[in-house]
Write an enzyme that holds these catalytic residues in place. Structure first.
Site, mmCIF file in Angstrom:
data_model
loop_
_atom_site.group_PDB
_atom_site.id
_atom_site.type_symbol
_atom_site.label_atom_id
_atom_site.label_comp_id
_atom_site.label_asym_id
_atom_site.label_seq_id
_atom_site.Cartn_x
_atom_site.Cartn_y
_atom_site.Cartn_z
ATOM 1 N N GLN A 1 61.575 -36.119 27.619
ATOM 2 C CA GLN A 1 61.130 -35.682 28.937
ATOM 3 C C GLN A 1 60.879 -34.170 28.974
ATOM 4 O OE1 GLN A 1 64.019 -37.170 28.221
ATOM 5 N NE2 GLN A 1 65.767 -36.330 29.347
ATOM 6 N N ASN B 1 65.594 -33.763 17.635
ATOM 7 C CA ASN B 1 65.969 -35.026 17.006
ATOM 8 C C ASN B 1 64.736 -35.884 16.762
ATOM 9 O OD1 ASN B 1 65.302 -36.224 19.478
ATOM 10 N ND2 ASN B 1 67.424 -36.385 20.145
ATOM 11 N N THR C 1 66.610 -32.285 8.996
ATOM 12 C CA THR C 1 66.673 -31.147 8.082
ATOM 13 C C THR C 1 66.805 -31.608 6.635
ATOM 14 O OG1 THR C 1 67.573 -29.609 9.690
ATOM 15 C CG2 THR C 1 68.086 -29.174 7.401
ATOM 16 N N HIS D 1 73.853 -30.743 9.387
ATOM 17 C CA HIS D 1 72.898 -30.893 10.489
ATOM 18 C C HIS D 1 72.974 -32.270 11.132
ATOM 19 C CE1 HIS D 1 70.381 -27.287 10.838
ATOM 20 N NE2 HIS D 1 70.604 -27.098 9.561
ATOM 21 N N GLU E 1 62.037 -28.786 2.771
ATOM 22 C CA GLU E 1 62.051 -27.829 3.874
ATOM 23 C C GLU E 1 62.717 -26.518 3.452
ATOM 24 O OE1 GLU E 1 63.675 -27.539 8.489
ATOM 25 O OE2 GLU E 1 64.465 -29.077 7.145
ATOM 26 N N HIS E 2 63.939 -26.597 2.971
ATOM 27 C CA HIS E 2 64.661 -25.420 2.465
ATOM 28 C C HIS E 2 64.870 -25.602 0.971
ATOM 29 C CE1 HIS E 2 66.214 -26.189 6.617
ATOM 30 N NE2 HIS E 2 65.982 -24.898 6.768
ATOM 31 N N ASP F 1 68.521 -19.555 8.314
ATOM 32 C CA ASP F 1 68.706 -20.350 9.530
ATOM 33 C C ASP F 1 69.119 -19.490 10.716
ATOM 34 O OD1 ASP F 1 68.031 -22.790 8.531
ATOM 35 O OD2 ASP F 1 70.070 -23.544 8.321
ATOM 36 N N GLU G 1 18.858 -32.247 6.377
ATOM 37 C CA GLU G 1 19.904 -33.137 6.869
ATOM 38 C C GLU G 1 19.381 -34.200 7.821
ATOM 39 O OE1 GLU G 1 23.552 -29.863 6.682
ATOM 40 O OE2 GLU G 1 22.613 -30.338 8.602
ATOM 41 N N HIS H 1 17.962 -29.745 15.832
ATOM 42 C CA HIS H 1 18.544 -28.500 15.361
ATOM 43 C C HIS H 1 17.456 -27.579 14.816
ATOM 44 C CE1 HIS H 1 22.437 -30.417 15.726
ATOM 45 N NE2 HIS H 1 23.055 -29.339 15.271
#
Length: 435
Positions: free
Chosen positions: A178, A201, A224, A249, A314-315, A348, A402, A407
């Site tokens: 939300q 999450n 993570t 995490h 990621e790390h 971090d 083309e 054009h």
């Protein structure tokens, strides 16, 4: 190459369930707008207060933050802002004359509004507030909305202080799908966001993914991930501690060890659960390790680098000899931590590089959050009428190559209007004036 340890859990079924739930929630919010959001906030968080954080309530929250915590947040903010400003200054507007009378240019223009999501479930993600809001402001975004889920009757005081320090123009005490939808749609006093950024999450990540197109997103931020590349020179205790620190995490956070040393691999696999027993959050970390952790034993450092690039973590930490070789060889990662003195926690929290990073192999094609994510690189051109015949003749011929006759006619009209000859060496359509 062999796996000493493999993951035990398949994520696909959980992903399918999450996707269906988020689809239903977003459809409801699109139709019922603020009424739907209020219902979700009440049912999911027990929240019945206003969502926009008032100046009075914000001041009361900030007053609860100790001076030491404020000083630490200020230090982290200074590092993050300094690095982001350096990124912004590396980009510039420019123009150049490519041919006589033909000028092309670039403008770096920030989006009008950014929505920054700051998680707030198990942990109070103070650093995430700085990483997203401060970076947006360094990019020049004029209006930033920040949202974080309440913990009881308010968002975390330190998070409120970090958001305010970083320059958030509106703070929403709201979390989950939300919150992401409210920022995207401009509900509760927010401007409709042009881009949504920040970790969250699986439901938050899925909501961003489903909203993408109508609004930009930074990247897909799943659970993570952290990997350690280690050779025989590495300290197994340091390796195990660093893997556990990132598994904290959440129970779905994978951590991986790539090594050329079977001895180190065996030692880490043996001592990691023992270390976790001494840690308050060790239960979470061990569950993540048991279900998602991996140990891959490689033949040599080139194979380690290849495997690491395939995982596109990621790390990524390197605890191995010849750090310069690794820095130049590795290509796919969110953020790189070189040497035993560097740990992911530094990035971090406070060293200055951004911790909102790509997961699930997205590092193959994108880096982490940076000022460029908030900027539109706009190009422009100006062609003088005396230079037009040169450009129009080429563009006309290419258009017909083309099969795009209309054009071509836009250029033919300019050849007819600005050109100084009748024979161009190719067929130019003649257009009568009707005005």
């Amino acid at each position: 190459m062999k796996h000493l340890k493999k993951p035990q859990v398949d994520k696909l079924e959980a992903d399918r369930k999450t996707r269906a739930i988020v689809e239903d929630m977003l459809a409801n919010i699109r139709e019922n707008r603020e009424e739907a959001v209020r219902t979700y906030a009440k049912d999911l968080d027990g929240w019945t207060q206003d969502f926009a954080l008032s100046e009075q309530k914000k001041a009361a929250l900030i007053a609860q933050v100790s001076q030491q915590t404020k000083d630490d947040i200020q230090f982290a903010y200074t590092q993050i802002k300094r690095f982001a400003i350096a990124q912004r200054e590396s980009l510039r507007d420019f123009q150049l004359e490519t041919e006589p009378g033909v000028t092309l240019g670039q403008r770096c223009v920030p989006v009008d509004c950014a929505g920054c999501y700051v998680p707030g479930g198990r942990y109070a993600h103070v650093a995430s507030a700085l990483m997203s809001v401060a970076t947006a402001k360094a990019a020049g975004v004029p209006f930033v909305v920040a949202a974080s889920p309440p913990r009881g009757d308010a968002i975390d005081p330190a998070v409120a202080y970090a958001m305010d320090l970083a320059g958030a123009d509106l703070i929403l005490e709201m979390g989950g799908v939300q919150a992401v939808a409210s920022m995207a749609m401009g509900l509760f006093g927010a401007r409709p966001a042009d881009i949504l950024v920040g970790p969250g999450n699986s439901f938050v990540a899925e909501a961003k993914l489903q909203l993408f197109g109508g609004v930009g997103i930074d990247l897909f931020a799943g659970p993570t991930e952290s990997a350690v590349i280690a050779d025989e020179t590495a300290d197994p205790m340091t390796v195990a501690i660093d893997l556990l620190s990132q598994a904290e995490h959440g129970t779905t956070s994978p951590v991986w060890l790539f090594t050329t040393s079977p001895e180190l691999a065996d030692t880490v696999n043996r001592i990691l659960p023992q270390i976790a027993k001494d840690w308050p959050t060790g239960g979470v970390a061990v569950e993540a390790w048991d279900n998602h952790g991996e140990i891959v034993i490689c033949d040599d450092r080139e194979q380690m680098a290849k495997v690491s690039d395939e995982y596109a973590c990621e790390h990524l930490q390197v605890q191995a000899a010849d750090l310069e070789w690794w820095k130049n060889r590795l290509r796919n990662y969110g953020s790189l931590f070189l040497g035993e003195g560097s740990t992911v926690t530094h990035g971090d929290k406070c060293s200055g590089t951004n911790h909102i990073l790509p997961t699930r192999q997205a590092a193959r094609y994108t880096g982490g959050l940076n000022v460029m994510k908030f900027l539109k690189i706009l190009t422009w051109q100006e062609i003088r009428t005396d230079a037009d015949p040169m450009m129009s003749s080429v563009a006309s011929r290419l258009s017909r190559t083309e099969g795009m006759d209309a054009h071509a006619r836009a250029c033919d009209w300019r050849l007819q209007k600005f050109g100084k000859k009748d024979d161009w060496g190719f067929e130019v359509a003649h257009q009568e004036r009707f005005d």
